[in-house]
Structure formats: C-alpha cells, structure tokens
Design an enzyme around this catalytic site. Structure first.
Site, PDB file in Angstrom:
ATOM      1  N   GLU A 215       0.543 116.965  40.784  1.00 13.28           N
ATOM      2  CA  GLU A 215      -0.140 117.905  39.941  1.00 13.28           C
ATOM      3  C   GLU A 215      -0.023 117.592  38.384  1.00 13.28           C
ATOM      4  O   GLU A 215       0.077 118.789  37.462  1.00 13.28           O
ATOM      5  CB  GLU A 215       0.480 119.520  40.110  1.00 13.28           C
ATOM      6  N   GLU A 323      -0.785 119.221  52.331  1.00 13.65           N
ATOM      7  CA  GLU A 323      -0.128 120.556  52.222  1.00 13.65           C
ATOM      8  C   GLU A 323      -1.267 121.703  52.931  1.00 13.65           C
ATOM      9  O   GLU A 323      -1.459 122.642  52.510  1.00 13.65           O
ATOM     10  CB  GLU A 323      -0.005 121.036  50.900  1.00 13.65           C
TER      11      GLU A 323
HETATM   12  C1  GLA Z   1       2.245 122.979  45.556  1.00  9.50           C
HETATM   13  C2  GLA Z   1       3.614 121.994  45.529  1.00  9.50           C
HETATM   14  C3  GLA Z   1       4.286 122.448  47.051  1.00  9.50           C
HETATM   15  C4  GLA Z   1       4.579 123.931  46.919  1.00  9.50           C
HETATM   16  C5  GLA Z   1       3.573 124.780  46.863  1.00  9.50           C
HETATM   17  C6  GLA Z   1       3.787 126.253  46.958  1.00  9.50           C
HETATM   18  O1  GLA Z   1       1.426 122.899  46.244  1.00  9.50           O
HETATM   19  O2  GLA Z   1       3.194 120.967  45.635  1.00  9.50           O
HETATM   20  O3  GLA Z   1       5.547 121.805  46.931  1.00  9.50           O
HETATM   21  O4  GLA Z   1       5.593 124.355  46.243  1.00  9.50           O
HETATM   22  O5  GLA Z   1       2.730 124.408  45.658  1.00  9.50           O
HETATM   23  O6  GLA Z   1       4.570 126.346  48.140  1.00  9.50           O
END
Ligand code: GLA
Length: 411
Positions: A215, A323
């Site tokens: 990020e 994710e």
């Molecule tokens: C972001 C992070 C993850 C996690 C999510 C929330 O996407 O990359 O590691 O912390 O937020 O669970």
C-alpha cells in the site's frame, strides 16, 4: 304426458352429443380450430429458463465432496488468510487443509508482530542498525502449512501501518527523534535480511513469495508519482524507499521466491502503480503485483479485476489476487445469492483470462475463512459462516465452485 317426457329426454340427449363434438373440434383435431384460441393462460405464464429463480442448494450436492484447490489445480493456487489463533479449531483446520494450497498469515508476520522493541533497546549500540527480529511466533502456522502441503505467501515486509514507530527513532524510543535516511536504509536492509534468512533457516522452502511493500501508492496527497506521503518509510528514507526495499529483498530472497508489491483498489490507480514499479521491474527486483481485491457484490469483475490484471500482465508483472472478500450490505437471501453469483463470475472470468493468456495469475487468496472472524464481519464477505459452533459453506462457496444452480452473469 309420457310422450312429452320422451321428447324432453331426446332433446337433452341431442344437446349432450352436440356439446361433445364441439369439445372434440376445439381440442385441435378439427380443421376449424382457431390458432388464436390455442394458447391457454398457463402456457402464457410458463417462465423462460432464464427467469427461473435460483433454487436452494439441494442436499446432498455432489460439489460437497470436491475442493476448490482441485477444481482450479490446473489454473492457479487457492489461498486463505489465516487469522491469529484460528488454528486451534479442528473443523477450521480440516477445511483449510482440504480446500486450500496457499496460505497467508493475516497479522502474525507483519512488522509489529516480528520486531522486538525491548531487546532492540537493550542491545544498543550493537542493535542500532540491526533491530531484533523474532519469527518463532510463526512456528505453529508453519508446521500446519508444512504438514498439509500448503505453500506460504509472506505478508508483509514494509508497510506504513502495523509497523512500530520506534523502529524509525534514535535509541528505539517511542516519540524520539527520527534517525537519518542512511541509518534507516541500514535498518531496512537488516530487517529484510533477518526475516528472509530466519524464515529460510527455520522453515526451509515453505515461503514461495513475499509482499515486499504494501500500500505505498495513494495518489492525491501531493507526491508527483502518487506515492503515499503519510508513511514513515516515505518520510524518513524518502521517495525512493521502494527501490531499496526491492533491491534488498532480491539480494536476500532464496532462488525462485517471488517478490510482490501489494495494494488495494488497483483498478483506481493501475497506471500509477505500473509507472512507479517499472524501474524496479527493469532492475529485475520485482516479480508481481498483488491485487488485494476487497470488493462489494455490486462491483464489476471485468472493470475492477480482470481489466487491471491484464494491464499489469501486459506491463510484464505476474499477478495474484491476495485479499479477496466480497461484501454485502445485509445478510438477506437475495444478497447472499448476489454474492454467490459474484464469487462464481470472478473465479470463472479469472480462470478464462488465465487460460487465454490474458493474465499471468498464479493464486487467488480469500481474506479469511468465515464471516464473523473477518475484518469486514458486518459485510459478511467470505465463503463460510460459523453457525451454532459449526463451520457452514455459504452459497458463495458453491459460487466459487461453479455450481450450475447459481447464475454466471453479473447483475
Ligand atoms: C489491508 C492489509 C491486510 C489487512 C487488511 C485488513 O488490506 O494488507 O494485511 O490488514 O488491510 O484486515
């Protein structure tokens, strides 16, 4: 009187015979049947196949004996984010080991879980550029992964969040003065070296890819390339901190282990991500881009997932969905069905894009197993739920399994 009764009986008989013949001709045998009269009300109301509402999953469903990892074995790995402490439950462990062949630790391998402040402070000055790192807390997860043949994707080395602020200060003191860029680069290299070498020493061959940076691109806050400015890595090291992170990661990564940049809402910043990572790719220090894919059931798969993934592939990067979760507003039957459709469409379209060579994708990771343990629990975004202590597959799981009773068109 008798005669009169006979006459009435004859008239009745003739009327009945006449009615019988009329009925015969209307039923279609007679040449004078009018086509306009043929459609009965029931025929008009018969729904077309596309209008048939999805029926509830019949039990037993033959898919129940199949697994996600087998269904997609020729296409990509199926990953799961494992929540801290969740491996104590047998049903959870059984489902993870049977359905998934890639695993990410949701929190257990983040910098704030691996860095040791007390020991780093106590070890000064020897630890000044070598903060103390401990990966022993991962032992039970790594053992479980090894025993079940699950490959591990490591998440994450550098991130602006879940990284202790003391790492950036003189004497590792919270609120202390920030160290120089040079010192911070040494700490960065030390952290990456220690994590990678310790993981390989203690859990050899288990990690197949690393999220090196998470990020770091957040356009609209003043950086000309759209880098996230609210980050201690950006502030203390500078705008080029990612170049160093990937250079060090390549230096210490075991042969064949892939290095990823990971981010959310990639469809909103595809070109910025490619521009920032291009020099790192040209230097040979990055392999792929992780698209987090935290979605809602109303988002379009082509626009938010397949399109950007194809752009990343065309620019020379591998891709993973790292994710995935698909939120709904309320847990109604209709919304759960829409969610199931979205899971079905996503897996279907990603597989088609992979098979056609449009995207170079090797894993889809779902961000958690069941709803109530999700970070988005109020949006019920996962494929399972815990019901009266039992792990239950939702329609979403059947969607991902391409159940024919679930539509495959986006609404
Ligand atoms: C972001 C992070 C993850 C996690 C999510 C929330 O996407 O990359 O590691 O912390 O937020 O669970």
């Amino acid at each position: 009187m008798k005669r009169f009764r006979k006459l009435i009986a004859m008239v009745l008989c003739l009327t009945l015979v006449g009615a019988f013949f009329t009925a015969c001709t209307k039923s279609g045998n007679g040449s004078d049947a009018t086509p306009a009269q043929e459609a009965t009300p029931t025929e008009v109301l018969t729904p077309t196949p596309t209008e048939v509402p999805a029926t509830p999953t019949p039990t037993p469903n033959p898919l129940d004996d199949m697994t996600l990892k087998d269904l997609y074995a020729d296409d990509f790995k199926i990953g799961i984010a494992v929540q801290t402490g969740s491996l104590g439950s047998k049903p959870v462990m059984d489902e993870i080991s049977s359905q998934f062949n890639s695993m990410t630790l949701e929190n257990a391998s983040k910098p704030d879980a691996l860095l040791r402040m007390k020991e780093s402070k106590e070890g000064l000055p020897g630890t000044y550029t070598n903060p103390v790192v401990d990966v022993d807390g991962l032992a039970s997860y790594m053992k479980f992964a090894k025993e079940n043949g699950i490959a591990v994707r490591f998440h994450t080395l550098l991130w602006h969040s879940q990284t202790p602020a003391w790492l950036f200060t003189e004497d590792y003191t919270v609120g202390g003065a920030k160290v120089s860029r040079e010192v911070m680069l040494k700490r960065m290299e030390s952290y990456i070296r220690q994590v990678m070498t310790l993981m390989e020493e203690k859990y050899p061959g288990q990690v197949y890819c690393y999220d090196v940076v998470n990020e770091a691109i957040d356009p609209g806050h003043g950086d000309p390339d759209g880098l996230r400015t609210a980050s201690l890595w950006y502030e203390v090291v500078g705008r080029d901190f990612m170049n160093y992170a990937f250079e060090y990661a390549r230096k210490y990564a075991p042969e064949g282990v892939d290095l990823y940049y990971n981010d959310y809402n990639c469809y909103m910043k595809t070109s910025q991500i490619i521009n920032v990572l291009k020099p790192i790719l040209e230097a040979g220090n990055i392999d792929g881009i992780g698209m987090q894919s935290h979605m809602t059931a109303s988002q379009n798969v082509d626009r938010t997932i397949v399109g950007p993934a194809a752009e990343f592939t065309a620019a020379g990067f591998k891709v993973q969905l790292t994710e995935l979760d698909i939120g709904i507003e309320k847990e109604t039957e209709t919304n759960l069905e829409l969610q199931a459709i979205k899971y079905k469409v996503l897996f279907k379209k990603v597989r088609e894009a992979k098979q056609s060579g449009k995207i170079d994708l090797d894993c889809i990771t779902v961000w958690g197993l069941y709803d109530s343990a999700s970070w988005r629990a109020d949006e019920y975004p996962l494929m399972y739920k815990m019901k009266a202590g039992k792990l239950v597959r939702k329609r979403a799981w059947y969607g991902a399994m391409q159940d024919p009773s679930i539509k495959a068109i986006e609404i």
